[in-house]
Motif scaffolding. Structure first.
Motif, PDB file in Angstrom:
ATOM      1  N   SER A 100       0.807  -1.221   0.000  1.00 35.99           N
ATOM      2  CA  SER A 100       0.000   0.000   0.000  1.00 35.99           C
ATOM      3  C   SER A 100       0.837   1.267   0.000  1.00 35.99           C
ATOM      4  CB  SER A 100      -0.981  -0.032   1.176  1.00 35.99           C
ATOM      5  OG  SER A 100      -0.333  -0.143   2.414  1.00 35.99           O
ATOM      6  N   LEU A 101       0.812   2.024   1.106  1.00 33.30           N
ATOM      7  CA  LEU A 101       1.480   3.326   1.116  1.00 33.30           C
ATOM      8  C   LEU A 101       2.993   3.221   0.946  1.00 33.30           C
ATOM      9  CD1 LEU A 101      -0.478   5.249   3.903  1.00 33.30           C
ATOM     10  CD2 LEU A 101      -0.530   5.667   1.440  1.00 33.30           C
ATOM     11  N   GLY A 102       3.594   2.136   1.411  1.00 33.98           N
ATOM     12  CA  GLY A 102       5.036   1.983   1.232  1.00 33.98           C
ATOM     13  C   GLY A 102       5.409   1.878  -0.227  1.00 33.98           C
ATOM     14  N   GLY A 103       4.723   1.004  -0.954  1.00 27.76           N
ATOM     15  CA  GLY A 103       4.980   0.866  -2.378  1.00 27.76           C
ATOM     16  C   GLY A 103       4.654   2.131  -3.140  1.00 27.76           C
ATOM     17  N   ILE A 145       8.863  -2.486  -6.060  1.00 30.72           N
ATOM     18  CA  ILE A 145       7.543  -2.204  -5.506  1.00 30.72           C
ATOM     19  C   ILE A 145       6.782  -3.517  -5.383  1.00 30.72           C
ATOM     20  CG2 ILE A 145       5.368  -0.977  -5.874  1.00 30.72           C
ATOM     21  CD1 ILE A 145       7.017   1.091  -7.503  1.00 30.72           C
ATOM     22  N   LEU A 146       6.415  -3.858  -4.157  1.00 31.82           N
ATOM     23  CA  LEU A 146       5.718  -5.108  -3.881  1.00 31.82           C
ATOM     24  C   LEU A 146       4.297  -4.823  -3.397  1.00 31.82           C
ATOM     25  CD1 LEU A 146       8.859  -5.304  -2.634  1.00 31.82           C
ATOM     26  CD2 LEU A 146       8.126  -7.632  -2.173  1.00 31.82           C
ATOM     27  N   LYS A 166      14.678   2.180 -13.174  1.00 32.60           N
ATOM     28  CA  LYS A 166      14.385   0.809 -13.560  1.00 32.60           C
ATOM     29  C   LYS A 166      13.481   0.218 -12.479  1.00 32.60           C
ATOM     30  CE  LYS A 166      16.660  -3.588 -14.628  1.00 32.60           C
ATOM     31  NZ  LYS A 166      17.973  -4.280 -14.785  1.00 32.60           N
ATOM     32  N   LEU A 167      12.391  -0.412 -12.896  1.00 34.48           N
ATOM     33  CA  LEU A 167      11.397  -0.889 -11.942  1.00 34.48           C
ATOM     34  C   LEU A 167      11.369  -2.411 -11.848  1.00 34.48           C
ATOM     35  CD1 LEU A 167       8.254   1.298 -12.764  1.00 34.48           C
ATOM     36  CD2 LEU A 167       9.972   1.694 -10.991  1.00 34.48           C
ATOM     37  N   GLN A 168      11.151  -2.889 -10.632  1.00 38.80           N
ATOM     38  CA  GLN A 168      10.761  -4.276 -10.423  1.00 38.80           C
ATOM     39  C   GLN A 168       9.420  -4.265  -9.694  1.00 38.80           C
ATOM     40  OE1 GLN A 168      12.615  -7.057  -7.470  1.00 38.80           O
ATOM     41  NE2 GLN A 168      12.962  -8.336  -9.274  1.00 38.80           N
ATOM     42  N   LEU A 169       8.420  -4.896 -10.287  1.00 37.07           N
ATOM     43  CA  LEU A 169       7.071  -4.957  -9.728  1.00 37.07           C
ATOM     44  C   LEU A 169       6.762  -6.402  -9.367  1.00 37.07           C
ATOM     45  CD1 LEU A 169       5.375  -2.774 -12.479  1.00 37.07           C
ATOM     46  CD2 LEU A 169       6.181  -1.982 -10.248  1.00 37.07           C
ATOM     47  N   ILE A 170       6.303  -6.599  -8.142  1.00 41.50           N
ATOM     48  CA  ILE A 170       5.972  -7.941  -7.677  1.00 41.50           C
ATOM     49  C   ILE A 170       4.557  -7.936  -7.108  1.00 41.50           C
ATOM     50  CG2 ILE A 170       6.567  -9.812  -6.096  1.00 41.50           C
ATOM     51  CD1 ILE A 170       9.465  -8.875  -6.188  1.00 41.50           C
ATOM     52  N   SER A 171       3.705  -8.814  -7.630  1.00 34.90           N
ATOM     53  CA  SER A 171       2.352  -8.954  -7.108  1.00 34.90           C
ATOM     54  C   SER A 171       2.125 -10.402  -6.694  1.00 34.90           C
ATOM     55  CB  SER A 171       1.316  -8.525  -8.158  1.00 34.90           C
ATOM     56  OG  SER A 171       1.312  -9.433  -9.239  1.00 34.90           O
ATOM     57  N   PHE A 172       0.982 -10.638  -6.056  1.00 31.12           N
ATOM     58  CA  PHE A 172       0.693 -11.960  -5.505  1.00 31.12           C
ATOM     59  C   PHE A 172      -0.701 -12.393  -5.936  1.00 31.12           C
ATOM     60  CE2 PHE A 172       3.759  -9.748  -2.983  1.00 31.12           C
ATOM     61  CZ  PHE A 172       4.764 -10.688  -2.829  1.00 31.12           C
ATOM     62  N   LEU A 181      -6.592  -6.959  -2.446  1.00 32.90           N
ATOM     63  CA  LEU A 181      -6.536  -5.560  -2.040  1.00 32.90           C
ATOM     64  C   LEU A 181      -5.719  -4.748  -3.052  1.00 32.90           C
ATOM     65  CD1 LEU A 181      -7.417  -3.600   0.179  1.00 32.90           C
ATOM     66  CD2 LEU A 181      -5.303  -4.162   1.408  1.00 32.90           C
ATOM     67  N   TYR A 182      -4.550  -5.284  -3.440  1.00 35.79           N
ATOM     68  CA  TYR A 182      -3.724  -4.708  -4.518  1.00 35.79           C
ATOM     69  C   TYR A 182      -3.434  -5.839  -5.498  1.00 35.79           C
ATOM     70  CZ  TYR A 182      -3.248  -0.628  -1.572  1.00 35.79           C
ATOM     71  OH  TYR A 182      -3.525   0.490  -0.815  1.00 35.79           O
ATOM     72  N   PRO A 183      -4.395  -6.182  -6.336  1.00 34.31           N
ATOM     73  CA  PRO A 183      -4.324  -7.391  -7.152  1.00 34.31           C
ATOM     74  C   PRO A 183      -3.301  -7.291  -8.283  1.00 34.31           C
ATOM     75  CG  PRO A 183      -6.238  -6.091  -7.769  1.00 34.31           C
ATOM     76  CD  PRO A 183      -5.642  -5.417  -6.560  1.00 34.31           C
ATOM     77  N   PRO A 184      -2.943  -8.432  -8.858  1.00 32.04           N
ATOM     78  CA  PRO A 184      -1.993  -8.443  -9.970  1.00 32.04           C
ATOM     79  C   PRO A 184      -2.384  -7.512 -11.112  1.00 32.04           C
ATOM     80  CG  PRO A 184      -2.285 -10.662  -9.150  1.00 32.04           C
ATOM     81  CD  PRO A 184      -3.279  -9.816  -8.420  1.00 32.04           C
ATOM     82  N   VAL A 185      -3.661  -7.397 -11.403  1.00 29.63           N
ATOM     83  CA  VAL A 185      -4.078  -6.529 -12.509  1.00 29.63           C
ATOM     84  C   VAL A 185      -3.645  -5.086 -12.269  1.00 29.63           C
ATOM     85  CG1 VAL A 185      -6.382  -6.072 -11.513  1.00 29.63           C
ATOM     86  CG2 VAL A 185      -6.023  -5.886 -13.988  1.00 29.63           C
ATOM     87  N   ALA A 186      -3.586  -4.663 -11.005  1.00 28.58           N
ATOM     88  CA  ALA A 186      -3.161  -3.297 -10.690  1.00 28.58           C
ATOM     89  C   ALA A 186      -1.657  -3.130 -10.899  1.00 28.58           C
ATOM     90  CB  ALA A 186      -3.533  -2.952  -9.253  1.00 28.58           C
ATOM     91  N   ALA A 187      -0.876  -4.160 -10.567  1.00 24.68           N
ATOM     92  CA  ALA A 187       0.568  -4.099 -10.806  1.00 24.68           C
ATOM     93  C   ALA A 187       0.874  -4.113 -12.294  1.00 24.68           C
ATOM     94  CB  ALA A 187       1.265  -5.258 -10.098  1.00 24.68           C
TER      95      ALA A 187
END
Length: 234
Positions: free
Chosen positions: A15-18, A37-38, A171-177, A182-188
Motif C-alpha cells: 500500500s502506502l510503502g509501495g 515495488i511489492l 528501472k522498476l521491479q514490480l511484484i504482485s501476488f 486488495l492490490y491485485p496483480p491486474v493493478a501491478a
C-alpha cells in the motif's frame, strides 16, 4: 546533494510503502535509479475504498470518539478494534482463511448457540483488534486510511498514468501476488504497462501464493531470489 547519495534505490512493499517508492521514482527522476515495488498499485480500488469507509465509520460511531477530541477522556477503543478486525480481513485470502481456520469451533465439536466467539476465526480477529488498540491511535487510523484512499499516481500526469511515468528514469521491479485482492496483480500490470509505454526498463513478477496481501511479508523464499537478481542487474 541533500539526499546524501548520488542515486537512490527505492524499495517498499504494501500500500502506502509501495506508493511512496513509486512517488519518489516519478517525482525525482534524477535521483532514483531503481525501485522495487511489492503488493502495491497506482491507486486503491473501489473495494478497498469501501472497507476503509466502513472501518472509519466504526470509529466515528464509537460513543467515545467525541469528534476526535478524546485524549482527555476515554478513547474510542471499541471502534478502533472493529476497524482493525475489518481491515485485517483484507490482508488475507479465501484460501488462507480456510487453511488456517476453516469452520473450526473454539470449544469442542458442537456449537454452543451463542452470538459471538464461537468460531476460531472470530477469536483470531478479536485478538487482532485488541492488540491493535494497545499500539495505535484512532485519529491516526482515520487519516492514514484516508491518505490511502486519496493517493492516485496518475495525478502526477493530470489523470494519465502514462503521462505520470513520462519523466521517470528508474528501472522498476514490480511484484504482485496471485491471491491479493486488495492490490491485485491486474493493478501491478497497469504500472508495468505505463512503464513499457514510456520505454522504461521494468520487470514484472506475479507470485503464486495463498496468503493474500500478507504474502509480501510471508513469501520471502519466493521474493528473495527475484530481488537478488534485480539488484545484481542495476
Amino acid at each position: 546533494d541533500h539526499f546524501g547519495i548520488e542515486k537512490l534505490l527505492a524499495v517498499a512493499g504494501g500500500s502506502l510503502g509501495g506508493q511512496q517508492a513509486l512517488t519518489w521514482a516519478i517525482n525525482y527522476p534524477g535521483r532514483v535509479r531503481s525501485a522495487i515495488i511489492l503488493a502495491s498499485s497506482a491507486r486503491l480500488g473501489a473495494q478497498g475504498l469501501a472497507f476503509n469507509a466502513v472501518g472509519r465509520q466504526a470509529i466515528f460511531k464509537d460513543p467515545h470518539f467525541n469528534n476526535g477530541q478524546y485524549y482527555e477522556g476515554k478513547h474510542p477503543d471499541s471502534g478502533l478494534e472493529l476497524a482493525r478486525m475489518l481491515g485485517h480481513i483484507t490482508y488475507l485470502s479465501y484460501d488462507s482463511m480456510e487453511n488456517k481456520f476453516g469452520r473450526r469451533l473454539q470449544s469442542g465439536n458442537k456449537p454452543c448457540f451463542r452470538l459471538n466467539g464461537e468460531f476460531s476465526v472470530e477469536s483470531y480477529l478479536e485478538h487482532q483488534g485488541r492488540a491493535f488498540v494497545q499500539r495505535f491511535d484512532a485519529n491516526s487510523y482515520l487519516y492514514l486510511t484516508r491518505a490511502m484512499d486519496y493517493y492516485d499516481a496518475s495525478a502526477y500526469g493530470n489523470g494519465d498514468l502514462k503521462a505520470a511515468f513520462s519523466k521517470m528514469e528508474a528501472k522498476l521491479q514490480l511484484i504482485s501476488f496471485s491471491s491479493d485482492w486488495l492490490y491485485p496483480p491486474v493493478a501491478a500490470r497497469e504500472l508495468a504497462r505505463a512503464a513499457v509505454a514510456n520505454y522504461r526498463p521494468v520487470s514484472y513478477h506475479e507470485i503464486t501464493s495463498s496468503y493474500g496481501y500478507d504474502a509480501f511479508l510471508l513469501e520471502t523464499d519466493k521474493i528473495t531470489p527475484l530481488v537478488d537478481e534485480f539488484l545484481c542487474s542495476i
